[in-house]
Scaffold this motif. Structure first.
Motif, mmCIF file in Angstrom:
data_model
loop_
_atom_site.group_PDB
_atom_site.id
_atom_site.type_symbol
_atom_site.label_atom_id
_atom_site.label_comp_id
_atom_site.label_asym_id
_atom_site.label_seq_id
_atom_site.Cartn_x
_atom_site.Cartn_y
_atom_site.Cartn_z
ATOM 1 N N GLU A 95 2.165 -5.617 -2.980
ATOM 2 C CA GLU A 95 2.373 -4.943 -4.253
ATOM 3 C C GLU A 95 2.212 -5.946 -5.394
ATOM 4 O O GLU A 95 2.577 -7.107 -5.269
ATOM 5 C CB GLU A 95 3.785 -4.350 -4.313
ATOM 6 C CG GLU A 95 4.004 -3.126 -3.462
ATOM 7 C CD GLU A 95 5.431 -2.592 -3.598
ATOM 8 O OE1 GLU A 95 6.290 -3.321 -4.130
ATOM 9 O OE2 GLU A 95 5.679 -1.454 -3.160
ATOM 10 N N GLY A 96 1.664 -5.469 -6.513
ATOM 11 C CA GLY A 96 1.551 -6.337 -7.677
ATOM 12 C C GLY A 96 0.147 -6.372 -8.237
ATOM 13 O O GLY A 96 -0.767 -5.690 -7.757
ATOM 14 N N ASP A 97 -0.022 -7.176 -9.268
ATOM 15 C CA ASP A 97 -1.297 -7.236 -9.985
ATOM 16 C C ASP A 97 -2.442 -7.739 -9.127
ATOM 17 O O ASP A 97 -3.612 -7.441 -9.400
ATOM 18 C CB ASP A 97 -1.159 -8.134 -11.225
ATOM 19 C CG ASP A 97 -0.190 -7.576 -12.255
ATOM 20 O OD1 ASP A 97 0.057 -6.353 -12.211
ATOM 21 O OD2 ASP A 97 0.323 -8.350 -13.079
ATOM 22 N N SER A 98 -2.140 -8.533 -8.101
ATOM 23 C CA SER A 98 -3.215 -9.108 -7.281
ATOM 24 C C SER A 98 -3.568 -8.232 -6.078
ATOM 25 O O SER A 98 -4.391 -8.640 -5.250
ATOM 26 C CB SER A 98 -2.830 -10.512 -6.813
ATOM 27 O OG SER A 98 -1.664 -10.473 -6.013
ATOM 28 N N PHE A 99 -2.985 -7.035 -5.972
ATOM 29 C CA PHE A 99 -3.305 -6.154 -4.843
ATOM 30 C C PHE A 99 -4.810 -5.901 -4.782
ATOM 31 O O PHE A 99 -5.435 -5.539 -5.774
ATOM 32 C CB PHE A 99 -2.565 -4.816 -4.987
ATOM 33 C CG PHE A 99 -2.907 -3.815 -3.917
ATOM 34 C CD1 PHE A 99 -2.410 -3.957 -2.635
ATOM 35 C CD2 PHE A 99 -3.749 -2.744 -4.187
ATOM 36 C CE1 PHE A 99 -2.731 -3.041 -1.640
ATOM 37 C CE2 PHE A 99 -4.072 -1.820 -3.202
ATOM 38 C CZ PHE A 99 -3.557 -1.982 -1.925
ATOM 39 N N GLY A 118 1.738 -10.981 3.941
ATOM 40 C CA GLY A 118 1.281 -9.875 3.104
ATOM 41 C C GLY A 118 -0.173 -9.967 2.705
ATOM 42 O O GLY A 118 -0.695 -9.067 2.050
ATOM 43 N N VAL A 119 -0.848 -11.049 3.086
ATOM 44 C CA VAL A 119 -2.276 -11.201 2.799
ATOM 45 C C VAL A 119 -3.047 -10.920 4.085
ATOM 46 O O VAL A 119 -2.792 -11.532 5.124
ATOM 47 C CB VAL A 119 -2.604 -12.613 2.277
ATOM 48 C CG1 VAL A 119 -4.115 -12.796 2.118
ATOM 49 C CG2 VAL A 119 -1.896 -12.850 0.941
ATOM 50 N N PRO A 147 0.072 -3.466 8.707
ATOM 51 C CA PRO A 147 -1.091 -2.845 8.073
ATOM 52 C C PRO A 147 -2.385 -3.572 8.427
ATOM 53 O O PRO A 147 -2.408 -4.769 8.690
ATOM 54 C CB PRO A 147 -0.791 -2.979 6.574
ATOM 55 C CG PRO A 147 0.679 -3.226 6.492
ATOM 56 C CD PRO A 147 1.046 -3.958 7.738
ATOM 57 N N ALA A 148 -3.451 -2.819 8.456
ATOM 58 C CA ALA A 148 -4.784 -3.378 8.673
ATOM 59 C C ALA A 148 -5.735 -2.729 7.679
ATOM 60 O O ALA A 148 -5.426 -1.700 7.069
ATOM 61 C CB ALA A 148 -5.245 -3.138 10.104
ATOM 62 N N LEU A 149 -6.900 -3.318 7.511
ATOM 63 C CA LEU A 149 -7.880 -2.840 6.540
ATOM 64 C C LEU A 149 -9.263 -2.855 7.172
ATOM 65 O O LEU A 149 -9.603 -3.783 7.913
ATOM 66 C CB LEU A 149 -7.863 -3.734 5.291
ATOM 67 C CG LEU A 149 -8.880 -3.439 4.193
ATOM 68 C CD1 LEU A 149 -8.626 -2.060 3.568
ATOM 69 C CD2 LEU A 149 -8.837 -4.519 3.113
ATOM 70 N N GLY A 178 -9.038 2.431 5.091
ATOM 71 C CA GLY A 178 -9.469 1.840 3.836
ATOM 72 C C GLY A 178 -8.282 1.386 2.997
ATOM 73 O O GLY A 178 -7.111 1.612 3.338
ATOM 74 N N LEU A 179 -8.591 0.729 1.892
ATOM 75 C CA LEU A 179 -7.547 0.194 1.015
ATOM 76 C C LEU A 179 -6.792 1.341 0.354
ATOM 77 O O LEU A 179 -7.386 2.229 -0.244
ATOM 78 C CB LEU A 179 -8.186 -0.708 -0.046
ATOM 79 C CG LEU A 179 -7.227 -1.564 -0.877
ATOM 80 C CD1 LEU A 179 -6.571 -2.617 0.006
ATOM 81 C CD2 LEU A 179 -7.964 -2.231 -2.038
ATOM 82 N N ASP A 180 -5.453 1.307 0.444
ATOM 83 C CA ASP A 180 -4.616 2.380 -0.083
ATOM 84 C C ASP A 180 -3.404 1.765 -0.774
ATOM 85 O O ASP A 180 -2.543 1.179 -0.110
ATOM 86 C CB ASP A 180 -4.171 3.295 1.059
ATOM 87 C CG ASP A 180 -3.333 4.476 0.574
ATOM 88 O OD1 ASP A 180 -3.033 4.549 -0.625
ATOM 89 O OD2 ASP A 180 -2.962 5.301 1.437
ATOM 90 N N PRO A 181 -3.317 1.884 -2.105
ATOM 91 C CA PRO A 181 -2.178 1.289 -2.821
ATOM 92 C C PRO A 181 -0.823 1.787 -2.327
ATOM 93 O O PRO A 181 0.181 1.073 -2.451
ATOM 94 C CB PRO A 181 -2.422 1.708 -4.279
ATOM 95 C CG PRO A 181 -3.897 1.942 -4.367
ATOM 96 C CD PRO A 181 -4.293 2.493 -3.030
ATOM 97 N N SER A 182 -0.771 2.990 -1.769
ATOM 98 C CA SER A 182 0.512 3.518 -1.310
ATOM 99 C C SER A 182 1.047 2.764 -0.091
ATOM 100 O O SER A 182 2.225 2.889 0.249
ATOM 101 C CB SER A 182 0.382 5.004 -0.966
ATOM 102 O OG SER A 182 -0.423 5.207 0.184
ATOM 103 N N THR A 183 0.189 2.000 0.559
ATOM 104 C CA THR A 183 0.628 1.228 1.723
ATOM 105 C C THR A 183 0.789 -0.258 1.398
ATOM 106 O O THR A 183 0.934 -1.081 2.302
ATOM 107 C CB THR A 183 -0.372 1.380 2.883
ATOM 108 O OG1 THR A 183 -1.643 0.821 2.492
ATOM 109 C CG2 THR A 183 -0.545 2.831 3.269
ATOM 110 N N ALA A 184 0.758 -0.588 0.109
ATOM 111 C CA ALA A 184 0.922 -1.993 -0.280
ATOM 112 C C ALA A 184 2.246 -2.537 0.247
ATOM 113 O O ALA A 184 3.267 -1.833 0.276
ATOM 114 C CB ALA A 184 0.855 -2.132 -1.792
ATOM 115 N N ILE A 185 2.238 -3.786 0.654
ATOM 116 C CA ILE A 185 3.419 -4.402 1.256
ATOM 117 C C ILE A 185 4.383 -4.840 0.152
ATOM 118 O O ILE A 185 4.015 -5.633 -0.724
ATOM 119 C CB ILE A 185 3.019 -5.605 2.116
ATOM 120 C CG1 ILE A 185 2.119 -5.126 3.262
ATOM 121 C CG2 ILE A 185 4.233 -6.342 2.647
ATOM 122 C CD1 ILE A 185 1.502 -6.241 4.053
#
Length: 471
Positions: A95-99, A118-119, A147-149, A178-185
Motif C-alpha cells: 500500500e502507498g504511493d509506490s504501489f 511486500g515487494v 500474493p502473486a502477480l 493481474g495487478l489489483d490495488p485492493s490486494t495491496a499488502i
C-alpha cells in the motif's frame, strides 16, 4: 574494528523504497572467483538493514529461459547468484504511493539485491546452470499463502529479454492474477501496550492507526494470551505497560506484581522481537540508579545500574532483558506528567484550594511531559537512530520537587513561599508511622541528555512545557 573501504561492497538505491542493489567485492583469478556473499558487519556499514536472516535457500535452474515469479512472500530477502546470470524484476505490492513501481536489473555473481517484505520478486534465467540463492528472515512453512502477480501484467509491463512465449514457466506462475490495488499488502502496524495509562494514551494519539492494548486485553505474562496474539503484524511495539506503585512494590503482593510487569513482561517482549523482527521501544526509569551521580552531567546511559528498592530493581532487570532484543530502544525517563492524576495536577489543586503543602526539597530531577516523551520516541524511530538506551526528559536546569511545586503555585496565582520544604527522610518517617510502606528514592534523578541531543533532538525546557500544560 575498522573496515577497509576497499573491502566494502557498495550500495545503490532503486525506484522501489527499501529495495537496494549491492555490488559485491568479487575476487577473480585463473581458478574462478571468491566473494563474501553475506558479511553482516560490512553490509550494515554500507547501510543495509540488519534484517536477521534465519534461512538460506538455493534455487538451481538447469536451463536458460526458466522464469519464476512474481511472488510476494511475507519476509525480507537478500538474493544473489552462486553461478550464472539472470534478469531480475521486482514490483512493489505494498500500500502507498509506490504501489505498482517496478525495477529490473541484469545480475551476475557480483551483484546482490535486498528485497523488502511486500515487494514482488521474479527472475528470468539467462544462462544454463544458474544457481539462485537467497537469505530470508522468517522460516518457510507449508500452507503459507501470499500474493502473486502475472508475469505478463500489462500494467507493470516488464520487458523480459526472453519472450514469455519461449520461456519455461510453471503452471502455477502462468495463472497468477493481474495487478489489483485492493490486494495491496498493508504496512506492518504499531502496537501500544499499556494503552490505558497516561503515556499509553499519548502514544496512541501520536501513532494514528496503531493498535492499543491494556493489560486486561493483553497480559504479556500470560503464555496463552501471548501465543494467541498476531505479533507478525507489527513493525513496532511500544511498551508503556508497567507496575509503577513504587511504595506498594515493597509489599509481598506488590513485589510479585512488580517483577511480573516490569521484568517478566519485557523479557517476553524481547524474545518476541527476536522471533518476529519488530522494533521494541521500552520505557524505563531514573530509579535504576541510586541517585549518587554528580548533578552535572547527571546519570549517563553507560553508568552501572544501582537500583535501591524493589520497583527500581525490577525496572533495572527489565532494561537488561530488553537490551537483548536486536532492534530496541530503552527510553529512561523521570517524573512523568501527562493526562490524569499526577504531581503537577495535585499541586495545582492544592493551590486553588488554599492549601500550603510541605514538599521534599532534597530530591532533584527534571519533569518529563508525555508529549515530550512521545516526540522523542517518534524522532528516534523516524530518524533510524542507533538502537540502544537513551535518557529522555524535558530540558532546563534540574529542580527539586519543592521548586516545581513553587513554580506551579506561582502560575496558579499563589506565592512560592506558600510551599515549604521537608527532607525525604522526614517524609518517609511520616509515611512509615502510619503503617504504610515506603521505598527508597534516588536523591538525584537528573539524567544527561547529550546522547539524545547527538541524534538531532533538542529537549524543550521543562518550565516552557509546564506553562503550556497548565494553560
Amino acid at each position: 574494528m575498522t573496515l577497509s573501504p576497499q573491502s566494502l561492497p557498495s550500495l545503490e538505491t532503486s525506484p522501489i523504497p527499501g529495495l537496494v542493489v549491492v555490488r559485491l567485492d568479487r575476487r577473480d583469478d585463473s581458478r574462478g572467483f571468491f566473494k563474501e556473499n553475506w558479511q553482516r558487519e560490512k553490509m550494515l556499514a554500507i547501510g543495509l538493514p540488519d534484517f536477521g536472516p534465519v534461512q538460506n535457500n538455493v534455487s538451481f535452474n538447469a536451463d536458460r529461459g526458466v522464469t519464476r515469479g512474481i511472488h510476494t512472500e511475507p519476509w525480507d530477502k537478500f538474493v544473489s547468484l552462486a553461478t550464472g546470470r539472470i534478469f531480475g524484476a521486482w514490483v512493489d505490492m505494498r500500500e502507498g504511493d509506490s504501489f505498482g513501481a517496478t525495477f529490473t536489473l541484469e545480475m551476475d555473481t557480483s551483484v546482490a539485491v535486498f528485497v523488502p517484505r511486500g515487494v514482488g520478486n521474479s527472475y528470468q534465467v539467462l544462462e544454463d546452470a544458474t544457481a539462485y540463492t537467497y537469505l530470508v528472515n522468517a522460516h518457510w512453512r507449508p500452507g503459507i499463502a501470499y500474493p502473486a502477480l502475472a508475469l505478463d501484467d500489462s500494467t507493470v509491463a516488464i520487458d523480459w529479454p526472453i519472450p514469455l512465449g519461449e520461456a519455461i514457466i510453471s503452471e502455477k506462475d502462468q495463472n497468477n492474477p493481474g495487478l489489483d490495488p485492493s490486494t495491496a499488502i498493508p504496512a506492518k502496524k504499531t502496537l501500544v501496550l499499556g494503552g490505558g495509562g497516561q503515556l499509553g494514551l499519548a502514544l496512541a494519539d501520536a501513532f494514528p492507526g496503531c493498535d492499543t492494548a491494556t493489560r486486561a486485553e493483553l497480559d504479556v505474562t500470560d503464555a496463552d494470551a501471548v501465543a494467541a496474539w498476531p505479533w507478525h503484524e507489527y513493525a513496532v511495539v511500544l511498551n508503556a505497560a508497567a507496575y509503577t506503585a513504587v511504595d506498594a512494590a515493597e509489599t509481598p503482593e506488590g513485589r510479585v506484581a512488580a517483577w511480573a510487569a516490569n521484568t517478566t513482561g519485557p523479557a517476553t517482549l524481547a524474545g518476541l522481537a527476536r522471533e518476529h523482527g519488530f522494533t521494541l521501544v521500552h520505557y524505563s526509569s531514573d530509579y535504576v540508579f541510586d541517585g549518587t551521580a554528580p548533578l552535572d552531567p547527571g546519570h549517563t546511559e553507560d553508568e552501572p545500574l544501582s537500583p535501591l528498592g524493589v520497583y527500581a530493581q525490577t525496572k533495572a532487570a527489565g532494561d537488561v532483558a530488553v537490551s537483548l532484543a536486536p532492534r530496541h530502544y530503552v527510553l529512561r525517563t523521570s517524573w512523568v506528567i501527562g493526562e490524569g492524576k499526577n504531581f503537577v495536577r495535585t499541586m495545582q489543586s492544592l493551590a486553588e484550594k488554599g492549601v500550603s503543602p510541605s514538599v521534599v526539597d532534597d530530591q532533584v530531577g527534571r519533569l518529563t511531559f508525555t508529549d515530550e516523551l512521545v516526540r522523542a520516541t517518534r524522532h528516534l524511530l523516524d530518524s533510524d537512530a542507533t538502537f540502544g538506551t537513551y535518557h529522555v526528559s524535558n530540558g532546563g536546569p534540574a529542580m527539586s520537587w519543592r521548586e516545581i511545586a513553587q513554580a506551579v503555585f506561582e502560575r496558579s496565582g499563589r506565592s512560592a513561599a506558600d510551599v515549604s520544604g521537608t527532607s525525604t527522610e522526614s517524609y518517609a518517617e511520616g509515611v512509615l508511622a502510619q503503617g504504610n510502606p515506603f521505598a527508597p528514592r534516588p536523591l538525584n534523578s537528573a539524567m544527561s541528555l547529550e546522547k539524545l541531543r547527538a541524534t538531532g533532538f533538542e529537549p524543550e525546557d521543562a518550565m516552557s512545557a509546564l506553562d503550556r500544560y497548565l494553560a
